[in-house]
Enzyme design. Structure first.
Site, mmCIF file in Angstrom:
data_model
loop_
_atom_site.group_PDB
_atom_site.id
_atom_site.type_symbol
_atom_site.label_atom_id
_atom_site.label_comp_id
_atom_site.label_asym_id
_atom_site.label_seq_id
_atom_site.Cartn_x
_atom_site.Cartn_y
_atom_site.Cartn_z
ATOM 1 N N LYS A 40 41.667 72.674 39.206
ATOM 2 C CA LYS A 40 41.759 71.282 39.683
ATOM 3 C C LYS A 40 43.133 70.755 39.318
ATOM 4 C CE LYS A 40 38.909 68.232 41.633
ATOM 5 N NZ LYS A 40 37.755 68.534 42.492
HETATM 6 P P1 NAD Z 1 38.420 59.920 49.015
HETATM 7 O O1 NAD Z 1 39.721 59.601 48.437
HETATM 8 O O2 NAD Z 1 38.351 60.325 50.447
HETATM 9 O O3 NAD Z 1 37.406 58.696 48.804
HETATM 10 C C1 NAD Z 1 37.212 58.154 47.543
HETATM 11 C C2 NAD Z 1 36.450 56.862 47.699
HETATM 12 O O4 NAD Z 1 36.173 56.325 46.393
HETATM 13 C C3 NAD Z 1 37.242 55.776 48.438
HETATM 14 O O5 NAD Z 1 36.377 55.083 49.303
HETATM 15 C C4 NAD Z 1 37.733 54.880 47.318
HETATM 16 O O6 NAD Z 1 37.963 53.558 47.727
HETATM 17 C C5 NAD Z 1 36.565 54.958 46.377
HETATM 18 N N1 NAD Z 1 36.892 54.536 45.022
HETATM 19 C C6 NAD Z 1 37.981 54.847 44.284
HETATM 20 N N2 NAD Z 1 37.951 54.195 43.101
HETATM 21 C C7 NAD Z 1 36.810 53.485 43.098
HETATM 22 C C8 NAD Z 1 36.212 52.599 42.164
HETATM 23 N N3 NAD Z 1 36.804 52.346 41.003
HETATM 24 N N4 NAD Z 1 35.023 52.013 42.491
HETATM 25 C C9 NAD Z 1 34.436 52.259 43.680
HETATM 26 N N5 NAD Z 1 34.954 53.084 44.598
HETATM 27 C C10 NAD Z 1 36.129 53.688 44.309
HETATM 28 O O7 NAD Z 1 37.783 61.058 48.079
HETATM 29 P P2 NAD Z 1 36.626 62.099 48.401
HETATM 30 O O8 NAD Z 1 37.276 63.374 48.752
HETATM 31 O O9 NAD Z 1 35.644 61.504 49.311
HETATM 32 O O10 NAD Z 1 35.991 62.296 46.943
HETATM 33 C C11 NAD Z 1 34.972 61.454 46.435
HETATM 34 C C12 NAD Z 1 34.226 62.190 45.343
HETATM 35 O O11 NAD Z 1 33.672 63.404 45.861
HETATM 36 C C13 NAD Z 1 35.064 62.612 44.142
HETATM 37 O O12 NAD Z 1 34.285 62.582 42.975
HETATM 38 C C14 NAD Z 1 35.414 64.057 44.461
HETATM 39 O O13 NAD Z 1 35.762 64.809 43.317
HETATM 40 C C15 NAD Z 1 34.119 64.509 45.083
HETATM 41 N N6 NAD Z 1 34.213 65.692 45.911
HETATM 42 C C16 NAD Z 1 35.055 65.723 46.993
HETATM 43 C C17 NAD Z 1 35.098 66.862 47.781
HETATM 44 C C18 NAD Z 1 35.938 66.934 49.029
HETATM 45 O O14 NAD Z 1 35.794 67.918 49.785
HETATM 46 N N7 NAD Z 1 36.780 65.972 49.331
HETATM 47 C C19 NAD Z 1 34.326 67.975 47.452
HETATM 48 C C20 NAD Z 1 33.468 67.898 46.350
HETATM 49 C C21 NAD Z 1 33.428 66.757 45.608
#
Ligand code: NAD
Length: 438
Positions: A124
């Site tokens: 990561k």
């Molecule tokens: P992203 O950047 O596309 O979206 C993140 C979202 O979280 C946004 O809507 C943002 O506004 C919101 N956010 C940020 N800070 C916040 C806060 N303090 N309070 C409320 N909302 C908040 O990211 P993503 O890729 O969708 O990732 C989201 C989660 O999923 C993370 O934990 C990430 O590790 C996990 N994840 C992502 C993937 C992937 O393929 N992108 C895979 C597995 C897990």
């Protein structure tokens, strides 16, 4: 502080509010590792190895900002374990990024890849800054300098980054292009697989963008079948409407699930009639947040966590469901799109209250699974159809789901520990066969 405030404090009391203790995400992951190790009697030396990442890379690099000034950024890449294959895991751009959080997320990638039976290890990375506060061209320069600074620490056979919070397909296109231009023109095409989650035209795969949300929905449909719960007409709340949250909401809407509340870093919105998740997703892509979306009533974070719904998908950050949120939630299921959204205390309260949890290591592993498909297509110079990708993902998610359920039944443990246990057994087999060098 106003004079009035000062007068309201007796002189003997400190005038500062009690500071909330810092949430130690890495320690939480280490603790789950210990618990799962005991459950399956993991040889202690394997636990010892897995407690810490193999490599911790920190780079400081300068970037020229639009106003001509030079700003120094600190970037991390944690390579947790590569026993089963190259390190694999996302890159996070967020103002709260810390070395220890990245260590926690890297370790979780090791478990996820093992659980999904992928020939990959865990990694990561991230940079501590707010991507919403820089321009597009600054974002590009930050990304390119970061990947240049990482240099040969990454590579298609070594360590393969992907998108995470604050990064997306466009970020990956810049990352790949930067890497390609450092290896020399004759090798350019051979290194497409240095990152996954790329745009399709730049060597990405169909189905990657929605993969994490799609995988989560497969887990939710399995859960619904098991519980004899009808998803048609069910209600959903989603925290974080980025890649994972918005795609999960869109896919669930096709199954008749209505999204009635959403939240992100700018605030929370409620619409008892249900949002149109497609329209909201398009709005967020354009405006970078849900702020200003017209079809919902603004509510507080506290109100959001009290809304009655069937399913809650946390899809933002870790440690969002602590004791207060867990006591307030009125849902039947928490499907962890985010990594580590429930604190251990939050999890305990949810389970005590009879709320089911689909744990992160299982529930959001669709992302890395389709990233693996992208990597394989890059290696073979192939392009799979969306149907092929979707069919493989569905099979993979359902198999992992059943394995986790079976382990939980055998060991009478939570699904989280069961997911860790299945992953650790696979890692333990490989260590058992190879033993330790030299
Ligand atoms: P992203 O950047 O596309 O979206 C993140 C979202 O979280 C946004 O809507 C943002 O506004 C919101 N956010 C940020 N800070 C916040 C806060 N303090 N309070 C409320 N909302 C908040 O990211 P993503 O890729 O969708 O990732 C989201 C989660 O999923 C993370 O934990 C990430 O590790 C996990 N994840 C992502 C993937 C992937 O393929 N992108 C895979 C597995 C897990």
């Amino acid at each position: 502080m106003s004079t009035e405030d000062q007068q309201s404090h007796p002189a003997s009391l400190p005038a500062v509010a009690a500071v909330k203790p810092k949430y130690e995400f890495f320690k939480v992951v280490q603790h789950y590792l210990d618990e799962a190790s005991q459950l399956i009697e993991l040889p202690p030396y394997i636990n010892t190895i897995l407690q810490q990442p193999k490599n911790e890379i920190i780079v400081n690099f300068p970037v020229r900002m639009d106003d001509g000034s030079i700003r120094l950024f600190k970037g991390y890449r944690i390579q947790h374990n590569n026993l089963l294959g190259p390190f694999k895991g996302g890159i996070r751009y967020h103002e709260t990024v810390t070395l220890d959080d990245i260590k926690a997320l890297a370790a979780m990638m090791t478990w996820k890849c093992a659980l999904m039976n992928l020939p990959l290890g865990g990694g990561k990375g991230g940079i501590k800054f707010n991507p919403n506060e820089v321009s597009r061209s600054e974002l590009q320069r930050i990304t390119r300098r970061f990947f240049h600074a990482l240099g040969a620490n990454i590579g298609p056979e070594t360590d393969i980054p992907a998108p995470d919070v604050g990064t997306d397909a466009k970020t990956m296109a810049w990352a790949m292009d930067t890497y390609m231009n450092t290896v020399g023109q004759f090798f350019k095409q051979a290194v497409k697989g240095v990152v996954t989650g790329k745009p399709v035209a730049s060597g990405g795969t169909y189905g990657r963008e929605k993969a994490t949300g799609q995988g989560l929905v497969h887990c939710i449909t399995e859960w619904a079948e098991e519980r004899d719960f009808d998803l048609g007409g069910a209600t959903l709340t989603v925290q974080g409407f980025g890649n994972v949250g918005s795609n999960a909401a869109v896919i669930l809407s096709k199954l008749g699930v209505s999204t009635i509340a959403v939240g992100d870093h700018t605030g929370y919105l409620y619409n008892p009639e249900g949002f149109n998740p497609h329209k909201l997703q398009d709005y967020v892509k354009k405006h970078r947040s849900i702020a200003g979306y017209p079809n919902g009533k603004a509510i507080s974070r506290e109100e959001f966590f009290r809304i009655k719904a069937d399913i809650f998908i946390p899809a933002a950050l870790e440690n969002q469901i602590g004791p207060e949120e867990a006591a307030a939630l009125q849902v039947r299921l928490v499907g962890e799109g985010a990594n580590g959204p429930c604190s251990p205390e939050g999890e305990r309260i949810l389970l005590e209250r009879g709320i089911d949890i689909l744990p992160d290591v299982l529930a959001n592993s669709g992302g890395v699974t389709v990233s693996y498909y992208e990597w394989v297509q890059n290696k073979r110079s192939e392009t799979w159809t969306l149907e092929e990708v979707d069919t493989r993902l569905e099979k993979a998610m359902k198999r992992a789901y059943r394995e986790v359920i079976e382990m939980a039944r055998q060991k009478s443990c939570t699904l989280r520990l069961a997911a860790y246990a299945v992953a650790l057994q696979r890692i333990a087999s490989a260590y058992g066969e190879r033993e330790i060098f030299p």
